[in-house]
Design a protein around this motif. Structure first.
Motif, PDB file in Angstrom:
ATOM      1  N   ASP A   1       0.837  -1.189   0.000  1.00 32.88           N
ATOM      2  CA  ASP A   1       0.000   0.000   0.000  1.00 32.88           C
ATOM      3  C   ASP A   1       0.880   1.250   0.000  1.00 32.88           C
ATOM      4  O   ASP A   1       1.952   1.261   0.605  1.00 32.88           O
ATOM      5  CB  ASP A   1      -0.890  -0.009   1.247  1.00 32.88           C
ATOM      6  CG  ASP A   1      -1.786   1.201   1.330  1.00 32.88           C
ATOM      7  OD1 ASP A   1      -2.821   1.206   0.663  1.00 32.88           O
ATOM      8  OD2 ASP A   1      -1.436   2.141   2.076  1.00 32.88           O
TER       9      ASP A   1
ATOM     10  N   GLN B   1      -9.560  -9.749  -3.735  1.00 35.39           N
ATOM     11  CA  GLN B   1      -9.830  -8.338  -3.962  1.00 35.39           C
ATOM     12  C   GLN B   1     -10.513  -8.128  -5.310  1.00 35.39           C
ATOM     13  O   GLN B   1     -10.312  -8.889  -6.246  1.00 35.39           O
ATOM     14  CB  GLN B   1      -8.526  -7.543  -3.882  1.00 35.39           C
ATOM     15  CG  GLN B   1      -7.928  -7.532  -2.485  1.00 35.39           C
ATOM     16  CD  GLN B   1      -6.592  -6.815  -2.397  1.00 35.39           C
ATOM     17  OE1 GLN B   1      -6.146  -6.201  -3.366  1.00 35.39           O
ATOM     18  NE2 GLN B   1      -5.945  -6.876  -1.248  1.00 35.39           N
TER      19      GLN B   1
ATOM     20  N   ALA C   1      -8.961   7.231   2.919  1.00 37.24           N
ATOM     21  CA  ALA C   1      -8.584   6.340   1.830  1.00 37.24           C
ATOM     22  C   ALA C   1      -7.096   6.516   1.538  1.00 37.24           C
ATOM     23  O   ALA C   1      -6.590   7.633   1.515  1.00 37.24           O
ATOM     24  CB  ALA C   1      -9.413   6.634   0.579  1.00 37.24           C
TER      25      ALA C   1
ATOM     26  N   ARG D   1      -7.746   5.416  -6.066  1.00 39.13           N
ATOM     27  CA  ARG D   1      -8.565   4.296  -6.543  1.00 39.13           C
ATOM     28  C   ARG D   1      -9.530   3.832  -5.460  1.00 39.13           C
ATOM     29  O   ARG D   1     -10.719   3.627  -5.728  1.00 39.13           O
ATOM     30  CB  ARG D   1      -7.663   3.148  -6.984  1.00 39.13           C
ATOM     31  CG  ARG D   1      -8.415   1.906  -7.437  1.00 39.13           C
ATOM     32  CD  ARG D   1      -7.464   0.810  -7.894  1.00 39.13           C
ATOM     33  NE  ARG D   1      -8.158  -0.407  -8.256  1.00 39.13           N
ATOM     34  CZ  ARG D   1      -8.492  -1.357  -7.387  1.00 39.13           C
ATOM     35  NH1 ARG D   1      -8.167  -1.213  -6.106  1.00 39.13           N
ATOM     36  NH2 ARG D   1      -9.118  -2.441  -7.799  1.00 39.13           N
ATOM     37  N   SER D   2      -9.041   3.667  -4.248  1.00 40.68           N
ATOM     38  CA  SER D   2      -9.927   3.212  -3.188  1.00 40.68           C
ATOM     39  C   SER D   2     -10.953   4.280  -2.821  1.00 40.68           C
ATOM     40  O   SER D   2     -12.081   3.953  -2.427  1.00 40.68           O
ATOM     41  CB  SER D   2      -9.119   2.792  -1.951  1.00 40.68           C
ATOM     42  OG  SER D   2      -8.404   3.878  -1.410  1.00 40.68           O
TER      43      SER D   2
ATOM     44  N   TYR E   1     -15.154   4.010  -2.220  1.00 42.09           N
ATOM     45  CA  TYR E   1     -15.904   4.502  -1.071  1.00 42.09           C
ATOM     46  C   TYR E   1     -16.978   5.500  -1.490  1.00 42.09           C
ATOM     47  O   TYR E   1     -18.024   5.597  -0.834  1.00 42.09           O
ATOM     48  CB  TYR E   1     -14.954   5.130  -0.054  1.00 42.09           C
ATOM     49  CG  TYR E   1     -14.060   4.127   0.627  1.00 42.09           C
ATOM     50  CD1 TYR E   1     -14.592   3.053   1.326  1.00 42.09           C
ATOM     51  CD2 TYR E   1     -12.669   4.240   0.564  1.00 42.09           C
ATOM     52  CE1 TYR E   1     -13.771   2.116   1.935  1.00 42.09           C
ATOM     53  CE2 TYR E   1     -11.843   3.316   1.183  1.00 42.09           C
ATOM     54  CZ  TYR E   1     -12.391   2.257   1.868  1.00 42.09           C
ATOM     55  OH  TYR E   1     -11.592   1.334   2.478  1.00 42.09           O
TER      56      TYR E   1
END
Length: 205
Positions: free
Chosen positions: A28, A140, A167, A171-172, A176
């Motif tokens: 990440d 995922q 976030a 992308r994430s 959301y």
């Protein structure tokens, strides 16, 4: 999807949650900034994830899918938290410093991430804070994460409770947005590092 709470004395569930968090966040952007050396990250990253899990168990709860492929950490934030004791900081007068001492004492970024996210965390209204959500790498993209947090968001809607998260990637943040979260102010730029995206969700209905 079967979901159960992680109990502090359930060693198997705790270890499963820590493993999921460690695996999901190894590459990440934020974890890579906190632990820029890959070898060091593989060595100590799981300790940071365990510390976050312990905070959520003390100040909220953690959910785990029955098949052990996804976990979510939640913190219950009161309307007026005690001065100097934000949700990222844990117990004590200086949570970020304690976190650094427990996880990686020579790494100032462990402490810095707590201070920076704590500085942008909204206060004044009680809300639930999605600290972290992790899905096994091979699962995922299937909607498991959304399904895992859906019951908590439904409870927020019933109780009129907002939700908040940061976030760790653009992308994430898009994912959301589909769940009703909106960007809260400007992104947080980590020093010489990636952006984090504070997001807020008003209850629906």
């Amino acid at each position: 999807m079967g979901i159960r709470r992680v109990e502090p004395d359930d060693e198997k569930a705790v270890e499963t949650a820590v493993r999921l968090l460690d695996e999901a966040f190894q590459d990440d952007p934020v974890s890579s900034w906190v632990f820029p050396d890959p070898a060091r990250r593989r060595e100590v990253h799981r300790h940071l994830m365990r510390a976050f899990l312990e905070i959520s168990l003390a100040e909220g709860h953690a959910d785990l899918t029955e098949d052990g492929t996804a976990t979510a950490l939640w913190i219950d934030v009161p309307a007026e938290p005690e001065e100097g004791d934000g949700p990222e900081e844990g117990d004590g007068e200086d949570g970020p410093a304690q976190l650094r001492a427990a996880v990686d004492p020579d790494n100032e970024r462990v402490e810095q991430i707590g201070r920076l996210t704590g500085a942008v965390h909204p206060h004044g209204r009680a809300h639930t804070y999605l600290l972290l959500i992790a899905v096994a790498p091979d699962r995922q993209g299937r909607g498991d994460g959304a399904a895992l947090i859906a019951p908590v968001l439904e409870r927020c809607d019933r109780e009129g409770l907002p939700a908040y998260l940061e976030a760790s990637s653009a992308r994430s943040s898009v994912l959301y947005e589909r769940l009703g979260f909106v960007h809260l102010g400007e992104p947080l730029r980590l020093p010489d590092g990636p952006l984090m995206y504070p997001m807020w969700r008003e209850p629906r209905g």
